[in-house]
Design a protein around this motif. Structure first.
Motif, PDB file in Angstrom:
ATOM      1  N   GLN A   1       1.680   6.628  -6.846  1.00  0.00           N
ATOM      2  CA  GLN A   1       0.610   7.547  -7.232  1.00  0.00           C
ATOM      3  C   GLN A   1       1.039   8.994  -7.026  1.00  0.00           C
ATOM      4  O   GLN A   1       0.780   9.856  -7.860  1.00  0.00           O
ATOM      5  CB  GLN A   1      -0.665   7.252  -6.442  1.00  0.00           C
ATOM      6  CG  GLN A   1      -1.867   8.034  -6.925  1.00  0.00           C
ATOM      7  CD  GLN A   1      -2.197   7.776  -8.384  1.00  0.00           C
ATOM      8  OE1 GLN A   1      -2.275   6.643  -8.818  1.00  0.00           O
ATOM      9  NE2 GLN A   1      -2.381   8.830  -9.145  1.00  0.00           N
ATOM     10  N   ALA A   2       1.746   9.259  -5.932  1.00  0.00           N
ATOM     11  CA  ALA A   2       2.219  10.617  -5.670  1.00  0.00           C
ATOM     12  C   ALA A   2       3.220  11.050  -6.735  1.00  0.00           C
ATOM     13  O   ALA A   2       3.174  12.183  -7.224  1.00  0.00           O
ATOM     14  CB  ALA A   2       2.851  10.686  -4.283  1.00  0.00           C
TER      15      ALA A   2
ATOM     16  N   GLU B   1       0.834  -1.202   0.000  1.00  0.00           N
ATOM     17  CA  GLU B   1       0.000   0.000   0.000  1.00  0.00           C
ATOM     18  C   GLU B   1       0.875   1.262   0.000  1.00  0.00           C
ATOM     19  O   GLU B   1       0.589   2.218  -0.711  1.00  0.00           O
ATOM     20  CB  GLU B   1      -0.924   0.010   1.219  1.00  0.00           C
ATOM     21  CG  GLU B   1      -2.031  -1.023   1.147  1.00  0.00           C
ATOM     22  CD  GLU B   1      -2.823  -1.102   2.440  1.00  0.00           C
ATOM     23  OE1 GLU B   1      -4.039  -1.356   2.349  1.00  0.00           O
ATOM     24  OE2 GLU B   1      -2.241  -0.919   3.522  1.00  0.00           O
TER      25      GLU B   1
ATOM     26  N   TYR C   1       0.919   4.147  -2.787  1.00  0.00           N
ATOM     27  CA  TYR C   1       0.733   5.571  -2.491  1.00  0.00           C
ATOM     28  C   TYR C   1       1.886   6.398  -3.053  1.00  0.00           C
ATOM     29  O   TYR C   1       1.686   7.468  -3.622  1.00  0.00           O
ATOM     30  CB  TYR C   1       0.621   5.811  -0.982  1.00  0.00           C
ATOM     31  CG  TYR C   1      -0.582   5.174  -0.323  1.00  0.00           C
ATOM     32  CD1 TYR C   1      -1.827   5.165  -0.945  1.00  0.00           C
ATOM     33  CD2 TYR C   1      -0.475   4.597   0.931  1.00  0.00           C
ATOM     34  CE1 TYR C   1      -2.933   4.583  -0.338  1.00  0.00           C
ATOM     35  CE2 TYR C   1      -1.572   4.011   1.544  1.00  0.00           C
ATOM     36  CZ  TYR C   1      -2.799   4.009   0.907  1.00  0.00           C
ATOM     37  OH  TYR C   1      -3.886   3.434   1.508  1.00  0.00           O
TER      38      TYR C   1
END
Length: 89
Positions: free
Chosen positions: A17-18, A10, A14
């Motif tokens: 995606q950032a 996860e 994240y």
């Protein structure tokens, strides 16, 4: 203070995606083109089919771009290809 637990997958998701949000699409290293190291003088002379002294003359007259890494002279392959194309036309 509330503590949030996340798995490694996860966190990686994240992070990816950032990075995409900031820089756009991510290109994996495996899909990047290979970078060819600049030619040494001996390699450049062989590629052009000329002697090392003739290559030195071309470099001295600035007919072929080159650069130094320390005391070593290097020539970009793109410059060698452009030189061949220029001479063949």
């Amino acid at each position: 203070m509330k503590m949030i637990l996340a798995t490694e997958a996860e966190i990686v998701g994240y992070f990816e995606q950032a990075v995409k949000n900031v820089f756009g699409q991510i290109t994996p290293f495996s899909s990047l083109p290979a970078i060819k190291q600049p030619a040494k003088k001996k390699e450049a002379a062989a590629y052009l089919g000329i002697s090392l002294s003739k290559l030195n003359e071309l470099l001295r007259l600035n007919e072929l771009p080159s650069f130094n890494i320390g005391r070593s002279v290097r020539i970009n392959w793109t410059d060698l290809e452009a030189f061949v194309n220029k001479k063949s036309n």
